[in-house]
Write an enzyme that holds these catalytic residues in place. Sequence first.
Site, PDB file in Angstrom:
ATOM      1  N   GLY A  27      15.512  52.870  45.095  1.00 22.85           N
ATOM      2  CA  GLY A  27      15.910  54.190  44.623  1.00 22.85           C
ATOM      3  C   GLY A  27      16.306  54.199  43.162  1.00 22.85           C
ATOM      4  O   GLY A  27      16.005  53.276  42.412  1.00 22.85           O
ATOM      5  N   HIS A  30      12.758  55.729  38.272  1.00 22.74           N
ATOM      6  CA  HIS A  30      12.412  56.047  36.890  1.00 22.74           C
ATOM      7  C   HIS A  30      10.895  55.967  36.752  1.00 22.74           C
ATOM      8  O   HIS A  30      10.178  55.707  37.737  1.00 22.74           O
ATOM      9  CB  HIS A  30      13.131  55.107  35.920  1.00 22.74           C
ATOM     10  CG  HIS A  30      13.004  53.656  36.278  1.00 22.74           C
ATOM     11  ND1 HIS A  30      11.805  52.991  36.253  1.00 22.74           N
ATOM     12  CD2 HIS A  30      13.925  52.750  36.711  1.00 22.74           C
ATOM     13  CE1 HIS A  30      11.982  51.742  36.608  1.00 22.74           C
ATOM     14  NE2 HIS A  30      13.260  51.561  36.916  1.00 22.74           N
ATOM     15  N   GLU A  31      10.427  56.171  35.523  1.00 24.66           N
ATOM     16  CA  GLU A  31       8.986  56.220  35.265  1.00 24.66           C
ATOM     17  C   GLU A  31       8.280  54.939  35.750  1.00 24.66           C
ATOM     18  O   GLU A  31       7.130  54.984  36.158  1.00 24.66           O
ATOM     19  CB  GLU A  31       8.806  56.443  33.757  1.00 24.66           C
ATOM     20  CG  GLU A  31       7.501  57.014  33.301  1.00 24.66           C
ATOM     21  CD  GLU A  31       6.924  58.157  34.136  1.00 24.66           C
ATOM     22  OE1 GLU A  31       5.722  58.087  34.422  1.00 24.66           O
ATOM     23  OE2 GLU A  31       7.662  59.090  34.510  1.00 24.66           O
ATOM     24  N   HIS A  33       8.945  53.178  38.479  1.00 27.49           N
ATOM     25  CA  HIS A  33       8.640  53.353  39.909  1.00 27.49           C
ATOM     26  C   HIS A  33       7.505  54.374  40.088  1.00 27.49           C
ATOM     27  O   HIS A  33       6.615  54.178  40.917  1.00 27.49           O
ATOM     28  CB  HIS A  33       9.857  53.904  40.655  1.00 27.49           C
ATOM     29  CG  HIS A  33      11.051  53.002  40.666  1.00 27.49           C
ATOM     30  ND1 HIS A  33      12.183  53.263  39.943  1.00 27.49           N
ATOM     31  CD2 HIS A  33      11.282  51.840  41.328  1.00 27.49           C
ATOM     32  CE1 HIS A  33      13.078  52.306  40.159  1.00 27.49           C
ATOM     33  NE2 HIS A  33      12.557  51.423  40.986  1.00 27.49           N
ATOM     34  N   GLN A  57      20.089  41.116  49.625  1.00 29.12           N
ATOM     35  CA  GLN A  57      19.621  40.465  48.397  1.00 29.12           C
ATOM     36  C   GLN A  57      20.671  40.492  47.281  1.00 29.12           C
ATOM     37  O   GLN A  57      20.381  40.098  46.153  1.00 29.12           O
ATOM     38  CB  GLN A  57      18.298  41.082  47.931  1.00 29.12           C
ATOM     39  CG  GLN A  57      18.372  42.507  47.414  1.00 29.12           C
ATOM     40  CD  GLN A  57      16.990  43.113  47.230  1.00 29.12           C
ATOM     41  OE1 GLN A  57      16.286  43.410  48.188  1.00 29.12           O
ATOM     42  NE2 GLN A  57      16.575  43.308  45.990  1.00 29.12           N
ATOM     43  N   ASP A 147       9.481  42.475  37.865  1.00 31.22           N
ATOM     44  CA  ASP A 147      10.094  41.446  38.716  1.00 31.22           C
ATOM     45  C   ASP A 147       8.996  40.428  39.046  1.00 31.22           C
ATOM     46  O   ASP A 147       8.490  40.376  40.168  1.00 31.22           O
ATOM     47  CB  ASP A 147      10.671  42.091  39.981  1.00 31.22           C
ATOM     48  CG  ASP A 147      11.778  43.064  39.636  1.00 31.22           C
ATOM     49  OD1 ASP A 147      12.819  42.629  39.140  1.00 31.22           O
ATOM     50  OD2 ASP A 147      11.587  44.280  39.833  1.00 31.22           O
ATOM     51  N   GLN A 150       9.493  37.879  41.869  1.00 26.47           N
ATOM     52  CA  GLN A 150       9.494  38.590  43.152  1.00 26.47           C
ATOM     53  C   GLN A 150       8.065  38.916  43.590  1.00 26.47           C
ATOM     54  O   GLN A 150       7.678  38.686  44.745  1.00 26.47           O
ATOM     55  CB  GLN A 150      10.315  39.871  43.019  1.00 26.47           C
ATOM     56  CG  GLN A 150      10.138  40.857  44.181  1.00 26.47           C
ATOM     57  CD  GLN A 150      11.052  42.055  44.072  1.00 26.47           C
ATOM     58  OE1 GLN A 150      12.224  41.944  44.363  1.00 26.47           O
ATOM     59  NE2 GLN A 150      10.532  43.214  43.697  1.00 26.47           N
TER      60      GLN A 150
HETATM   61  O1  PAF Z   1      12.300  45.412  43.620  1.00 25.92           O
HETATM   62  C1  PAF Z   1      13.066  46.038  44.360  1.00 25.92           C
HETATM   63  O2  PAF Z   1      13.436  47.187  44.128  1.00 25.92           O
HETATM   64  C2  PAF Z   1      13.567  45.347  45.631  1.00 25.92           C
HETATM   65  O3  PAF Z   1      13.765  43.989  45.425  1.00 25.92           O
HETATM   66  C3  PAF Z   1      12.675  45.601  46.858  1.00 25.92           C
HETATM   67  C4  PAF Z   1      11.299  45.003  46.674  1.00 25.92           C
HETATM   68  C5  PAF Z   1      12.548  47.091  47.111  1.00 25.92           C
HETATM   69  C6  PAF Z   1      13.296  44.960  48.094  1.00 25.92           C
HETATM   70  O4  PAF Z   1      14.568  45.467  48.357  1.00 25.92           O
END
Ligand code: PAF
Length: 287
Positions: A27, A30-31, A33, A57, A147, A150
């Site tokens: 949530g 921003h741009e 996402h 996390q 990320d 990730q």
């Molecule tokens: O990158 C994120 O916003 C978070 O790590 C994710 C992938 C939604 C997992 O909670």
Amino acid sequence: MKIVTDIQELRDQLRGQNRASFVPTMGNLHEGHLSLMRIARQHGDPVIASIFVNRLQFGPHEDFDQYPRTLEADAEKLEKEGVYVLFAPTEKVLYPEPQEYRVDPPKQLGDILEGEFRPGFFKGVCTVVLKLFSCVQPRVAIFGKKDYQQLMIIRQMAHQFALPVEIVAGETIRADDGLALSSRNAYLNDTERAEAPHLQASLQQLRLDVLDAIHRAGQPLDESLRELEKKTADTLTQRGWQPDYIAIRKRTDLLAPSNDDLLAKKELVILAAAKLGKTRLIDNLEI
Ligand code: PAF
């Protein structure tokens, strides 16, 4: 757009959809996402987004409680992007009982860089992403390169579990001055915000220095790169940053390149994390 909070309702809503593309988020959109939503639209239909601030996390002294929760404004933005369903479960829905089964990524990838400074972070990320995949069952899922580690760990998880989902990467979106967009930028005061683009600027400079060192190929290259990493970290420190790491790594496995890797022109990426005041920023740059 339908906002769904319950897993069964989500499954009812998505029944028969086998081309869904999915963007999981925490949530405060921003741009950056929203650019992922647009990529999702190019890769499948319908587009499903999720918003869930995942306690698993966050470390005990991290910003789980302060993390900005802006569901109403986020929903308006997603509606405009043509998102079909927003899955926004509560903690009770996603973790109705303690989450005892977890996904533990391999140490050589999960315990380095971000994983070293945020122990358990990737275990929490992988666990929630696997669970969200199981709820949404998308054909494609989009993750931002901001990320970087990730993205790589999730890609490997999908591969190793043979998950029927393709992981697609979205480029980092930046403000005009180069600062990578992030929900955590909101924590910066005006002076810090003015300094913040320097993180990316110093990675750009490091990239030029790395290319120059490779071109000159004098002393063992891997040693030169360690020196350049240190020089960048020192410069940031002098400007008031507290760097956690500035690391030149191979893109394939995020390990430090050996001299042979460098001579073989293995593809590289610079990854960085540094604190400015109380705010920890991460960024990266492919070479
Ligand atoms: O990158 C994120 O916003 C978070 O790590 C994710 C992938 C939604 C997992 O909670």
